[in-house]
Design an enzyme around this catalytic site. Structure first.
Site, short mmCIF file in Angstrom:
data_model
loop_
_atom_site.label_atom_id
_atom_site.label_comp_id
_atom_site.label_asym_id
_atom_site.label_seq_id
_atom_site.Cartn_x
_atom_site.Cartn_y
_atom_site.Cartn_z
CD GLU A 1 13.53 1.03 9.00
OE1 GLU A 1 14.11 2.06 9.39
OE2 GLU A 1 13.96 -0.12 9.22
CD GLU B 1 10.00 13.25 10.95
OE1 GLU B 1 8.85 12.83 11.16
OE2 GLU B 1 10.86 12.60 10.33
CB THR C 1 7.20 8.36 15.53
OG1 THR C 1 8.52 8.38 14.95
CG2 THR C 1 7.27 7.72 16.90
CB ALA C 2 1.89 9.54 15.29
CE LYS D 1 -1.98 2.89 2.85
NZ LYS D 1 -2.04 4.10 1.99
CB CYS E 1 13.36 9.42 7.16
SG CYS E 1 14.21 8.23 6.12
#
Ligand code: NAD
Length: 481
Positions: free
Chosen positions: A248, A384, A228-229, A173, A282
């Site tokens: 990741e 971030e 991250t969330a 996806k 990233c």
């Protein structure tokens, strides 16, 4: 004419079963130009059925045969690099040259690398202590690969290639923000007759179709790259049935420059590491830590160079920086710049949205922004931002540099610049990061372990690590007595 994308399910191009669609925008102009299937759990169920049916044949093909299929897909992609690069540039707002010279060739390289790796994947044997033991590394079954918008095809292939090479069938996806090149890859797979059901590509929203992949009881593992969330939410969902998961996630990477840093390539690389792809990588170094005695020199040179970067139409070869990927992301980054001002940061350049005249006047551009004067625990230096925003901090010695570098919840990458290799080795061992570059940035050998610590992820991708993730390990012990 509006482009209508499709999904790849069981070798067929299909809309969402619900026949719902999502708008896809061109970041450089801010206009809608495509429609993407808005799939849900029903589509995942159909993709799973197709993948499950294809698994016995695919998983028992000799690795060299699986490698041949991946190579064929790589060959087909290579002949279409220009088309894919144009599509990626349009879909993500990135400079055409970046897509054409770096990202799409890397997608080809990902497929080729894991094709070769499939033929070299070996396992251990242990003997002499307790019987003869050998290790089987068997494909898992049907696996889910979920990727983000910042390097769309590059990261999508980085996941699906090892999964397929190891003998799994895949439900992939891509991000709903940049769905086009994954759709094109699905079309390419159909063109070359890639075995039906082995690679399935569903399209749509993360919380809907993405979550349905994560929650599907038959899907054996989730390989996820994104925020991250969302990664944390996925880990929680996978915990319930102990589904294998590789994450990741985000980063807030430090670039550490000592006064003795070799100047060759220094400023070019610092600039790239802050602003390549508008800072939406990233691995970008978003916090620049500079030894105090060199602070003024490095700051002034960098600001002078950042001011000269051309921001505008990604199709214009004269522009080094394109658009941010979406209106929402543009607003988020501008909000962070306002926050930096409110926290007392001094803007040395940028800080403003850019409206290039002509075709791109409605696009989502931001000028390269450099900020100084903020401490390590401000939100600007901890969260971030994922945009063209670089902060500067000064340090006096190695310990302070290390403390500043480690003062974030993230631990993805770091880049160290010094002529003192002993110091470089010393610090590389103590920095909380999964990847440390010394006097370089973004050099990648695909055999190396890739990933982060702390809030930047769980597990590693790349080379053998990826093949191990996508296989189940079984020890077989033979009594020799
Ligand atoms: P995101 O987390 O919003 O989305 C990533 C993918 O997850 C998308 O395909 C999205 O549709 C899907 N998704 C969203 N919610 C989901 C859910 N509940 N269940 C399953 N799937 C879901 O991330 P993004 O905004 O697309 O990408 C930017 C982020 O990715 C940044 O934080 C960046 O640092 C990170 N990133 C990390 C790496 C790395 O290798 N560590 C590489 C690239 C990007």
């Amino acid at each position: 004419m509006t482009l209508r994308l499709s999904q790849l399910i069981g070798g067929q191009a299909r809309p969402a079963l619900s026949e719902a669609w999502l708008d896809v925008h061109e970041p450089a102009t801010g206009t809608r130009y495509a429609l993407c299937p808005d799939a849900d759990g029903e589509d995942v169920a159909a993709a799973f059925e197709a993948a499950q049916a294809a698994f016995p044949a695919w998983s028992t093909l000799p690795p060299s045969e699986r490698a041949r299929w991946l190579d064929r897909l790589a060959d087909a992609l290579e002949t279409r690099i220009d088309d894919f690069a144009a599509a990626e540039s349009r879909d993500a707002g990135k400079p055409l040259a970046l897509a054409r010279d770096v990202e799409i060739p890397r997608a080809v390289a990902n497929l080729r690398f894991f094709a070769a790796a499939a033929t070299q994947f070996a396992s251990e044997s242990h003997h002499g202590q307790a019987g003869l033991n050998y290790t089987l590394r068997q494909p898992l079954g049907v696996v889910g690969c979920i990727s983000p918008w910042n390097l769309p095809l590059y990261l999508f292939t980085w996941k699906i290639a090892p999964a397929l090479a190891a003998g799994n069938c895949v439900i992939g996806k891509p991000s709903e923000v940049t769905p086009v090149t994954a759709w094109m890859l699905g079309e390419l797979a159909r063109e070359i007759g890639f075995p039906s059901g082995v690679l399935n590509i569903v399209q749509g929203l993360g919380p809907k179709v993405g979550q349905a992949i994560v929650d599907h009881p038959g899907i054996k593992a989730i390989s996820f790259t994104g925020s991250t969330a969302v990664g944390t939410r996925i880990a929680t969902s996978c915990a319930g049935n102990l589904k294998k998961v590789s994450l990741e996630l985000g980063g807030k990477n430090a670039t550490i420059v000592f006064a003795d840093a070799p100047r060759t390539q220094l400023f070019e690389t610092l600039l790239r590491s802050a602003f390549q792809n508008s800072g939406q990588i990233c691995l970008c170094g978003s916090r620049l830590l500079i030894e105090r005695s060199a602070y003024a020199e490095v700051r002034d040179e960098l600001v002078a160079r950042a001011k000269k970067l051309h921001v505008g139409d990604p199709l214009d070869a004269g522009n080094q920086q394109g658009a941010l990927v979406s209106k929402a992301h543009h607003e988020k980054v501008m909000g962070h710049i306002d926050l930096a001002r409110a926290e007392g940061g001094k803007l040395l350049c940028g800080g403003n949205a850019v409206q290039p005249p002509g075709r791109c006047e409605g696009g989502w551009f931001i000028a390269p922004t450099i900020i100084e004067g903020l401490g390590p625990y401000t939100r600007t230096n901890s969260e971030e931002i994922f945009g063209p925003v670089l902060t500067l901090q000064a340090f006096d010695d190695e310990d302070e540099a290390l403390a500043l570098a480690n003062a974030t919840p993230y631990g993805l990458a770091a880049s160290l610049w010094t002529s003192d290799l002993r110091r470089a080795h010393r610090l590389a061992g103590r920095i909380d990061a999964g990847i440390v570059w010394i006097n370089t940035w973004l050099e990648r050998d695909l055999r190396t372990p890739f990933g982060g610590m702390k809030q930047s992820g769980l597990g590693r991708e790349g080379g053998q690590e990826a093949l191990r993730f996508f296989t189940e390990t079984k020890n077989v012990c033979l009594n020799l007595g």
